[in-house]
Scaffold this active site. Structure first.
Site, mmCIF file in Angstrom:
data_model
loop_
_atom_site.group_PDB
_atom_site.id
_atom_site.type_symbol
_atom_site.label_atom_id
_atom_site.label_comp_id
_atom_site.label_asym_id
_atom_site.label_seq_id
_atom_site.Cartn_x
_atom_site.Cartn_y
_atom_site.Cartn_z
ATOM 1 N N SER A 129 24.861 33.713 38.867
ATOM 2 C CA SER A 129 26.943 33.501 38.728
ATOM 3 C C SER A 129 26.774 32.810 37.386
ATOM 4 C CB SER A 129 27.406 32.906 39.410
ATOM 5 O OG SER A 129 29.247 32.924 39.050
ATOM 6 N N GLU A 147 38.802 42.803 31.316
ATOM 7 C CA GLU A 147 38.260 44.260 31.427
ATOM 8 C C GLU A 147 39.248 44.028 29.781
ATOM 9 O OE1 GLU A 147 40.902 45.761 34.624
ATOM 10 O OE2 GLU A 147 40.274 45.502 36.207
ATOM 11 N N HIS A 171 28.519 39.366 37.230
ATOM 12 C CA HIS A 171 29.773 40.262 38.275
ATOM 13 C C HIS A 171 30.148 40.755 37.532
ATOM 14 C CE1 HIS A 171 29.972 36.551 40.762
ATOM 15 N NE2 HIS A 171 30.039 35.263 39.994
#
Length: 273
Positions: A129, A147, A171
């Site tokens: 991460s 997004e 991710h």
């Protein structure tokens, strides 16, 4: 890609399996080659819990010795006992959290310079991460949302510099980050964009080829052939328009040459015949 890597990098997209097959964390332990493994918790605001979780997993996977560098301030990056510990270690593992904490609290301290020296001598560096995002010479630190294909607020900062001309986003599929990584590559097509799904990792060897392990995919965005970009100082906001950008999608067992910027095609039985 001029800098030769002496050690191995294990770059993890986050949320790696800690209870089932442990394929990725097993690779971390294996890469320590029976030596000592050091966890660096500088990225997290919960270092005790994070340290306890990973120490248990690594010990269950038969790591020889596991230690934690509990670095919370830049003063901790000067501790002589940490430097001595790193000289004994075979692998270092950066946890998740906030990648800017990694560079701001650890960057250019004696502890970090020791990690660099040990890496150049063959130590494995792993990170998940935020620990993955901080690996390259340039890292993503923010985006207006996951997004989106808008580019007005993609934040970039210098990273740890273990790998050059690559920008990493973790991710990746889970948080819909393709638009963000496209924007990053459009800002500087000299950088490859590397998006890594959760419970997925790339293992980068000294020859600067990587192999994918884990359950998800790795997405390589290459702007070398980019023929048009709407990005400019006058148009630094809004939706990004780009033409002729290249995308590679790789699964477990697939390999990619970071120098040649191309997948390494497997030789099948049919090709051999």
């Amino acid at each position: 890609m001029s800098k030769k890597q002496a050690g191995k990098l294990i770059i993890i997209g986050g949320h790696e399996d800690k209870k089932g097959e442990h394929a990725i964390l097993t690779e971390v332990v294996s890469s320590a080659m029976g030596g000592e493994l050091v966890i660096v918790t500088v990225a997290t605001q919960e270092p005790e819990a994070m340290s306890a979780e990973y120490e248990k997993v690594f010990k269950d996977l038969k790591a020889k010795k596991v230690h934690t560098l509990d670095i919370r301030t830049r003063e901790d990056g000067h501790r002589q006992e940490y430097i001595e510990l790193l000289h004994r270690a075979s692998a270092v593992f950066f946890t998740g959290g906030d990648q800017l904490r990694i560079t701001s609290q650890l960057g250019d301290t004696p502890v970090f310079r020791t990690i660099q020296e040990c890496y150049e001598s063959g130590m494995t560096i792993a990170g998940t991460s935020a620990g993955a995002a901080a690996m390259p010479d340039t890292m993503i630190i923010s985006g207006i949302s996951d997004e989106t294909n808008e580019i007005s607020a993609i934040g970039m900062a210098p990273g740890l510099g273990f790998i050059e001309h690559v920008v990493i986003d973790s991710h990746f599929a889970e948080r819909g980050r393709v638009g963000r990584l496209l924007g990053v590559v459009a800002q500087n097509p000299a950088n490859l964009g590397l998006g890594i799904d959760e419970n997925t990792a790339v293992v980068v060897e000294a020859d600067q080829c990587f192999t994918v392990i884990g359950d998800g995919a790795v997405y390589v965005i290459d702007g070398t052939s980019l023929s048009y970009s709407s990005l400019s100082e006058e148009q630094a906001q809004g939706v990004l328009t780009i033409h002729n950008i290249k995308l590679h999608v790789l699964g477990a067992g697939d390999s990619f040459d970071l120098v040649e910027r191309r997948p390494v095609v497997k030789e099948t039985a049919q090709m051999k015949a």
